[in-house]
Design a protein around this motif. Structure first.
Motif, PDB file in Angstrom:
ATOM      1  N   SER A 146      34.667  17.082 -28.090  1.00  0.00           N
ATOM      2  CA  SER A 146      33.564  16.726 -28.994  1.00  0.00           C
ATOM      3  C   SER A 146      32.221  17.047 -28.362  1.00  0.00           C
ATOM      4  O   SER A 146      31.285  17.495 -29.036  1.00  0.00           O
ATOM      5  CB  SER A 146      33.626  15.239 -29.342  1.00  0.00           C
ATOM      6  OG  SER A 146      34.830  14.923 -30.007  1.00  0.00           O
ATOM      7  N   ALA A 147      32.120  16.815 -27.035  1.00  0.00           N
ATOM      8  CA  ALA A 147      30.870  17.112 -26.337  1.00  0.00           C
ATOM      9  C   ALA A 147      30.579  18.602 -26.338  1.00  0.00           C
ATOM     10  O   ALA A 147      29.423  19.027 -26.478  1.00  0.00           O
ATOM     11  CB  ALA A 147      30.940  16.584 -24.904  1.00  0.00           C
ATOM     12  N   ILE A 148      31.637  19.412 -26.203  1.00  0.00           N
ATOM     13  CA  ILE A 148      31.444  20.874 -26.248  1.00  0.00           C
ATOM     14  C   ILE A 148      30.931  21.286 -27.621  1.00  0.00           C
ATOM     15  O   ILE A 148      30.002  22.102 -27.746  1.00  0.00           O
ATOM     16  CB  ILE A 148      32.761  21.598 -25.918  1.00  0.00           C
ATOM     17  CG1 ILE A 148      33.130  21.400 -24.446  1.00  0.00           C
ATOM     18  CG2 ILE A 148      32.649  23.085 -26.235  1.00  0.00           C
ATOM     19  CD1 ILE A 148      34.448  22.003 -24.051  1.00  0.00           C
ATOM     20  N   ARG A 151      21.903  20.237 -22.641  1.00  0.00           N
ATOM     21  CA  ARG A 151      21.186  19.728 -23.807  1.00  0.00           C
ATOM     22  C   ARG A 151      21.696  18.357 -24.244  1.00  0.00           C
ATOM     23  O   ARG A 151      20.929  17.451 -24.497  1.00  0.00           O
ATOM     24  CB  ARG A 151      21.309  20.728 -24.965  1.00  0.00           C
ATOM     25  CG  ARG A 151      20.569  22.033 -24.697  1.00  0.00           C
ATOM     26  CD  ARG A 151      20.951  23.091 -25.731  1.00  0.00           C
ATOM     27  NE  ARG A 151      20.167  24.312 -25.584  1.00  0.00           N
ATOM     28  CZ  ARG A 151      20.404  25.263 -24.702  1.00  0.00           C
ATOM     29  NH1 ARG A 151      21.433  25.110 -23.857  1.00  0.00           N
ATOM     30  NH2 ARG A 151      19.643  26.335 -24.629  1.00  0.00           N
ATOM     31  N   SER A 152      22.994  18.213 -24.328  1.00  0.00           N
ATOM     32  CA  SER A 152      23.554  16.947 -24.812  1.00  0.00           C
ATOM     33  C   SER A 152      23.628  15.893 -23.720  1.00  0.00           C
ATOM     34  O   SER A 152      23.624  14.695 -24.003  1.00  0.00           O
ATOM     35  CB  SER A 152      24.955  17.174 -25.386  1.00  0.00           C
ATOM     36  OG  SER A 152      25.849  17.586 -24.350  1.00  0.00           O
ATOM     37  N   GLY A 153      23.714  16.324 -22.454  1.00  0.00           N
ATOM     38  CA  GLY A 153      23.865  15.378 -21.359  1.00  0.00           C
ATOM     39  C   GLY A 153      25.240  14.759 -21.290  1.00  0.00           C
ATOM     40  O   GLY A 153      25.429  13.744 -20.615  1.00  0.00           O
ATOM     41  N   LYS A 154      26.218  15.349 -21.986  1.00  0.00           N
ATOM     42  CA  LYS A 154      27.578  14.816 -21.986  1.00  0.00           C
ATOM     43  C   LYS A 154      28.520  15.732 -21.216  1.00  0.00           C
ATOM     44  O   LYS A 154      28.247  16.922 -21.041  1.00  0.00           O
ATOM     45  CB  LYS A 154      28.078  14.627 -23.419  1.00  0.00           C
ATOM     46  CG  LYS A 154      27.322  13.548 -24.190  1.00  0.00           C
ATOM     47  CD  LYS A 154      27.949  13.303 -25.552  1.00  0.00           C
ATOM     48  CE  LYS A 154      27.250  12.168 -26.289  1.00  0.00           C
ATOM     49  NZ  LYS A 154      27.856  11.888 -27.603  1.00  0.00           N
ATOM     50  N   ILE A 155      29.633  15.153 -20.796  1.00  0.00           N
ATOM     51  CA  ILE A 155      30.618  15.911 -20.021  1.00  0.00           C
ATOM     52  C   ILE A 155      31.412  16.806 -20.950  1.00  0.00           C
ATOM     53  O   ILE A 155      32.084  16.336 -21.868  1.00  0.00           O
ATOM     54  CB  ILE A 155      31.552  14.954 -19.266  1.00  0.00           C
ATOM     55  CG1 ILE A 155      30.744  14.086 -18.300  1.00  0.00           C
ATOM     56  CG2 ILE A 155      32.624  15.723 -18.512  1.00  0.00           C
ATOM     57  CD1 ILE A 155      31.542  12.995 -17.649  1.00  0.00           C
ATOM     58  N   CYS A 156      31.324  18.097 -20.681  1.00  0.00           N
ATOM     59  CA  CYS A 156      32.050  19.071 -21.501  1.00  0.00           C
ATOM     60  C   CYS A 156      33.393  19.441 -20.888  1.00  0.00           C
ATOM     61  O   CYS A 156      34.293  19.897 -21.601  1.00  0.00           O
ATOM     62  CB  CYS A 156      31.198  20.318 -21.701  1.00  0.00           C
ATOM     63  SG  CYS A 156      29.685  20.001 -22.635  1.00  0.00           S
ATOM     64  N   ALA A 157      33.515  19.292 -19.595  1.00  0.00           N
ATOM     65  CA  ALA A 157      34.779  19.605 -18.929  1.00  0.00           C
ATOM     66  C   ALA A 157      34.772  18.960 -17.551  1.00  0.00           C
ATOM     67  O   ALA A 157      33.715  18.796 -16.935  1.00  0.00           O
ATOM     68  CB  ALA A 157      34.975  21.111 -18.802  1.00  0.00           C
ATOM     69  N   TYR A 158      35.949  18.603 -17.107  1.00  0.00           N
ATOM     70  CA  TYR A 158      36.064  18.052 -15.758  1.00  0.00           C
ATOM     71  C   TYR A 158      37.415  18.433 -15.186  1.00  0.00           C
ATOM     72  O   TYR A 158      38.373  18.748 -15.915  1.00  0.00           O
ATOM     73  CB  TYR A 158      35.880  16.529 -15.762  1.00  0.00           C
ATOM     74  CG  TYR A 158      37.063  15.754 -16.315  1.00  0.00           C
ATOM     75  CD1 TYR A 158      38.013  15.178 -15.473  1.00  0.00           C
ATOM     76  CD2 TYR A 158      37.229  15.583 -17.693  1.00  0.00           C
ATOM     77  CE1 TYR A 158      39.078  14.456 -15.977  1.00  0.00           C
ATOM     78  CE2 TYR A 158      38.296  14.864 -18.209  1.00  0.00           C
ATOM     79  CZ  TYR A 158      39.219  14.298 -17.343  1.00  0.00           C
ATOM     80  OH  TYR A 158      40.281  13.599 -17.839  1.00  0.00           O
ATOM     81  N   LEU A 211      36.650  25.240 -14.919  1.00  0.00           N
ATOM     82  CA  LEU A 211      35.862  24.612 -15.977  1.00  0.00           C
ATOM     83  C   LEU A 211      35.055  25.626 -16.766  1.00  0.00           C
ATOM     84  O   LEU A 211      34.882  25.484 -17.988  1.00  0.00           O
ATOM     85  CB  LEU A 211      34.928  23.550 -15.376  1.00  0.00           C
ATOM     86  CG  LEU A 211      35.604  22.404 -14.612  1.00  0.00           C
ATOM     87  CD1 LEU A 211      34.576  21.347 -14.252  1.00  0.00           C
ATOM     88  CD2 LEU A 211      36.718  21.780 -15.437  1.00  0.00           C
ATOM     89  N   VAL A 212      34.526  26.636 -16.087  1.00  0.00           N
ATOM     90  CA  VAL A 212      33.768  27.674 -16.797  1.00  0.00           C
ATOM     91  C   VAL A 212      34.663  28.385 -17.805  1.00  0.00           C
ATOM     92  O   VAL A 212      34.269  28.626 -18.960  1.00  0.00           O
ATOM     93  CB  VAL A 212      33.155  28.666 -15.798  1.00  0.00           C
ATOM     94  CG1 VAL A 212      32.635  29.903 -16.526  1.00  0.00           C
ATOM     95  CG2 VAL A 212      32.025  28.009 -15.027  1.00  0.00           C
TER      96      VAL A 212
END
Length: 748
Positions: free
Chosen positions: A49-51, A122-129, A172-173
Motif C-alpha cells: 500500500s505504501a508503494i 514523499r510518503s515517509g512510509k516503508i515501501c520495502a524491507y 529492495l530496489v
C-alpha cells in the motif's frame, strides 16, 4: 508481547508480580508463530500500500492532468488516476539504511542479524524491507550431528555483517522496481558501498544523495583528526566550521554549483580572506568592526600548513557536492531503527529464530499503519480487538501526529537550539571558573600512594543495645530538618525532647534548599539568614549548633536517641555533621545508641495503611500537629509513644549502638571515595558501574588494582579479585572481566 518489546522472561516476571501464573514457554512459542505469520502478512500488505501511495504522489507530480488536484489527499489522487496511466513507470527517490541488532564497537561489527529499510521520500512510509539472519538456534543445537531434523530455518545469510547492507539494498530496489517505479535516487549515508551493488542490479542509472547529518558528522571527524596536528582546532573552531558548512548547504539546497562555490569560500573566510565571500559575510557590511564570533579571540586562523590541510578536507566535500547539495535525510530510517530496537531490544538475542522476523514486522506495521495495526492482527486470528486496545491505539497515533506537527515547526527547533546553546554556555563558564576539576584519566596522572592492599572489607553489622543499656539510659526523642534528601545535605534544624526538657536549634545552611525540602519544612535562606514561614529565625553555625546540643545532653547523658525513620535518614546525616565538625568523640560520650520507631510501629500495627508519623498521630492521637518542624515532630512522637504504650522493652529490637552506626557510616563514606578513584574505568567502558561498585565496596581503589598488576601481572590481579570472602569471590572470578581490566591497567 512482540508489540511491547517483551520476551518470555520479561512477560513471566511481570505476570508473577501480578500473581498470575505464566504459560509454558512452548505454548507461548506456538502462539508467537501463529500470530507472527499474520503480522508479517499485514506488514507486507502495508508495504504494498505504501508503494502505491508513493507511486500515486509521484504520478500526480508528473501528470499534467492531475495538477489541479495537487491540494487533494493522496488517496484521492490515486483514486482519480486513470488505470492505464497509473501503470506507467514513474521515477522517485527513496531513503535507505541498515540497522543491526547488536551495537558495533567501532572496531568490530558482528551482529547476527540486520534489517534494511527503504522508505519513500514523499510518503515517509516503508515501501520495502529485508532481514538478514546469520544464526539459527535449531541448527546450532544440532551442529555436528549426522542428520539435522526438519525445521523452519530462519538463517538466510552466510556472509559478514557488514555486507548485509549492500545485499539487502539490491533486493529492495528490485522489489520496488517490480511495481513500475524507477528508483532514480537513493538517499543514504556514506558508510558503505551500497550504491555499487545497486547499480549491478539495475539497467538504468541511479543517483545518490548523501544524508546531511552523516555528512556533517564526517566533516567533524575529519577536523578532529587534524586536531592532533593543529592544536588551534579547538572544539569551538570545529563547531564553527560545521556551522558554516550547514549554512552553505541550507542557502544552496538543490544547487550543486552554488553549493560548491559556497564551500570554496569557507576556508578563505576563516583565514581572513574575504575577497570571494558573498553577501552573507559580515565583513562585507562592516570591514572595520568585523570579528569572527566562532573563532578564538574573534581573530582569523593563521598558518599555511593548517590552511592546506583544511582545504584538503573541504575538497573532498566539494568533489561530492552533487550528492550533498540536495540535502537528503535518512532520519525517517533512523527513527524506524529505534522502533525496531523497542520491539527487539539489542540487549536480548532474538536473532536465532523467527522471533526477529515477527518483531521487525510489528515495527513495519506500526510505522505504516499506526498502533491500530494490532486490531487488524486480532481480527486476522479471530480475537475481538477490544475497546481498551482500540482506544489506546488511537490515542498513541493521535499523540504521534501531534508531536510530529510540533517538532517540525521552526519555533520548536529554535527553542531546542537555544536551550542546547544556553546549557553549553553555562557549562563552559562554570568550567572556566572552576578550572580542571575532572577529566578522563585524571586519577591515572597521579602516582599511587598505596603500599599495602587491604583484605576484603565488609559492611559492619549493626549491634543491638542490651536490655540493661536501654533500661538504664534516658530516652531522648530527636529529629532534624535538612536542605535536601541527599546524603551530604546540610542540617538546618535539630530538636530534641526528654520529658518536659526541650531543645530546639536552627543552623545556618551552607547549601541551597531544594524546592521540595523548602516546601515541606517551610524553611528558606537568604545569605546568612534563615527564615521559617517567611520570618527570620536566629541560627548559628553547624559546629556551634552541635556544641549547644551536646551541652543540652550533658545533664541527662548517657542517653539513647529515638526517632521516626531514624536509622535510614536522620542518623547518617547527624553522624556526618559531627564528623565534619570534629565532635564525633564527644557525641559518642553523650549517646549510647539509637532506636527507630518506623519499623517498630510496622511490626506492632501491621494492618495500617501507611506508617508516616503524621498518619500514626492522626490514627492513635486523633490530632494534627506542626509536621516537618523538628520540634513539633519530636513532641508529637513522644506523645504518640506514650499513647500507644511503647516502652523500653519494645525499643530493644529496633535499636543499634552508636558505635556500630558510626562504623557503618565510616565504611560507606570510604567506599564512595574508593568509587571516585575508579570512575575512569567506567568512562573508558572497561567495567560496568555495578562491577566498579563491587570493587569499591570490597575496599579497593584504582591504586590497589595497579599495584597488584605491577607486582604479579595478570595472576596478581586475578588472585586479588577472586579472593574468597565468606565463601564468595571478593569481586569476581570471571576471566573475561579480569582480562579486560588487565589490558587497560598494564599500559598505565
Amino acid at each position: 508481547m512482540m508489540h511491547s518489546g517483551l520476551g518470555y522472561n520479561q512477560m513471566s516476571n511481570f505476570m508473577a508480580a501480578m500473581e498470575v501464573p505464566a504459560p509454558h514457554h512452548s505454548a507461548v512459542k506456538q502462539w508467537e508463530r501463529k500470530v507472527g505469520s499474520h503480522v508479517r502478512s499485514i506488514a507486507e500488505e502495508s508495504c504494498k500500500s505504501a508503494i502505491q501511495e508513493e507511486k500515486a504522489i509521484m504520478w500526480s507530480e508528473t501528470s499534467e492532468e492531475d495538477n489541479a488536484l495537487s491540494s487533494s489527499t493522496t488517496d484521492h489522487l490515486y483514486a482519480k488516476a486513470p488505470v492505464e496511466d497509473s501503470q506507467k513507470h514513474v521515477e522517485g527517490e527513496f531513503k535507505y539504511d541498515m540497522g543491526w541488532q547488536k551495537r558495533g564497537s567501532g572496531r568490530a561489527y558482528d551482529s547476527r542479524s540486520g534489517v534494511g529499510t527503504m522508505i519513500g521520500n514523499r510518503s515517509g512510509k516503508i515501501c520495502a524491507y529485508g532481514v538478514r539472519i546469520k544464526d539459527c538456534k535449531f541448527c546450532s543445537v544440532h551442529k555436528g550431528k549426522e542428520n539435522i531434523p526438519d525445521h523452519v530455518c530462519c538463517r538466510n545469510w552466510t556472509g559478514s555483517s557488514k555486507a548485509m547492507e549492500a545485499d539487502v539494498a539490491g533486493e529492495l530496489v528490485k522489489k520496488v522496481e517490480n511495481e513500475n517505479i524507477n528508483v532514480s535516487v537513493l538517499i543514504m549515508d556514506d558508510d558503505c558501498t551500497t550504491l555499487a551493488r545497486v547499480r549491478q542490479e539495475l539497467t538504468h542509472d541511479i543517483e545518490k544523495w548523501s544524508d546531511q547529518n552523516h555528512t556533517v558528522k564526517h566533516l567533524g571527524n575529519s577536523l578532529y583528526n587534524l586536531q592532533k596536528k593543529h592544536k588551534v582546532l579547538s572544539a569551538k573552531v570545529i563547531k564553527h566550521l560545521q556551522k558554516c558548512f550547514n549554512y552553505a548547504l541550507a542557502q544552496n539546497k538543490g544547487k550543486p554549483d552554488d553549493f560548491k562555490g559556497a564551500l570554496k569560500q569557507i576556508v578563505p573566510h576563516v583565514f581572513g580572506d574575504h575577497q570571494s565571500c558573498g553577501t552573507w559575510c559580515g565583513y562585507q557590511k562592516d570591514p572595520q568592526n568585523y570579528r569572527h564570533n566562532g573563532l578564538l579571540y574573534g581573530r582569523p586562523l593563521t598558518g599555511e600548513g593548517l590552511r592546506a590541510d583544511l582545504n584538503s578536507v573541504f575538497d573532498l566535500f566539494i568533489q561530492n557536492a552533487e550528492r550533498i547539495a540536495p540535502g537528503g535525510s535518512t532520519k525517517d530510517v533512523e527513527s524506524f531503527n529505534n522502533m525496531i530496537a523497542s520491539k527487539a531490544p539489542k540487549r536480548i538475542h532474538y536473532s536465532a529464530s523467527e522471533s526477529i522476523l515477527n518483531r521487525v514486522a510489528c515495527a513495519v506495521a506500526q510505522k505504516n499503519e499506526g498502533a491500530t495495526y494490532v486490531n487488524k492482527v486480532n481480527n486476522e486470528i479471530g480475537i475481538s480487538p477490544g475497546n481498551v486496545m482500540e482506544s489506546h491505539a488511537k490515542k498513541l497515533d493521535m499523540l504521534r501526529e501531534k508531536r510530529r506537527s510540533v517538532e517540525n515547526t521552526v519555533a520548536f527547533k529554535k527553542r531546542k537550539l537555544q536551550r542546547k546553546l544556553s546549557q553549553k554556555n553555562e557549562t563552559a563558564v562554570k568550567e572556566v571558573r572552576e578550572g580542571v576539576t575532572y577529566c578522563s584519566g585524571v586519577a591515572l596522572s597521579h602516582p599511587s600512594e598505596e603500599t599495602e592492599i587491604p583484605s576484603p572489607q565488609l559492611l559492619p553489622d549493626s549491634t543491638l543495645l542490651s536490655n540493661e543499656q536501654v533500661w538504664d539510659r534516658n530516652t531522648v526523642f530527636c529529629d532534624i530538618e535538612t536542605t535536601s534528601l541527599h546524603s551530604d545535605t546540610d542540617i538546618v534544624q535539630i530538636a530534641a525532647v526528654c520529658g518536659l526538657n526541650k531543645f530546639n536549634q536552627y543552623i545556618t545552611p551552607t547549601k541551597a534548599f531544594t524546592p521540595f525540602a523548602s516546601a515541606i519544612t517551610e524553611l528558606t535562606s537568604y545569605g546568612n539568614t534563615l527564615f521559617y514561614q517567611g520570618k527570620p529565625v536566629q541560627s548559628v553555625s553547624l559546629k556551634n549548633g552541635l556544641q549547644n546540643f551536646l551541652s543540652w545532653l550533658k545533664p541527662i547523658q548517657p542517653c539513647i536517641l529515638v526517632g521516626h525513620n531514624f536509622h535510614k535518614f536522620d542518623l547518617p546525616r547527624i553522624i556526618r555533621a559531627f564528623h565534619i565538625s570534629g565532635l564525633t568523640d564527644e557525641f559518642q560520650e553523650s549517646v549510647t545508641g539509637c532506636v527507630d520507631t518506623y519499623p517498630m510501629f510496622k511490626k506492632m500495627f501491621p494492618d495500617l495503611e501507611k506508617y508516616s508519623q503524621e498518619h500514626l498521630v492522626s490514627v492513635f492521637s486523633h490530632e494534627k500537629y506542626n509536621a516537618h518542624n523538628a520540634l513539633g515532630d519530636v513532641e508529637s512522637l513522644q506523645n504518640l509513644c506514650a499513647t500507644v504504650g511503647v516502652g523500653k522493652k519494645e525499643m530493644v529490637e529496633f535499636s543499634c549502638t552508636l558505635e556500630s552506626s558510626v562504623k557503618k557510616w565510616v565504611y560507606t563514606d570510604k567506599c564512595h571515595k574508593n568509587e571516585q578513584t575508579l570512575a575512569t574505568l567506567s568512562e573508558h567502558d572497561v567495567l560496568s558501574k555495578g562491577m566498579i561498585h563491587k570493587i569499591a565496596f570490597s575496599g579497593l581503589t584504582l591504586g590497589h588494582l595497579k599495584l597488584a598488576v605491577q607486582r604479579s601481572g595478570y595472576d596478581g590481579l586475578s588472585q586479588l579479585l577472586s579472593e574468597k570472602s565468606l565463601g564468595k569471590p571478593r569481586v569476581t572470578n570471571r576471566k573475561n572481566i579480569i582480562e579486560k581490566l588487565f589490558v587497560f591497567l598494564k599500559d598505565f
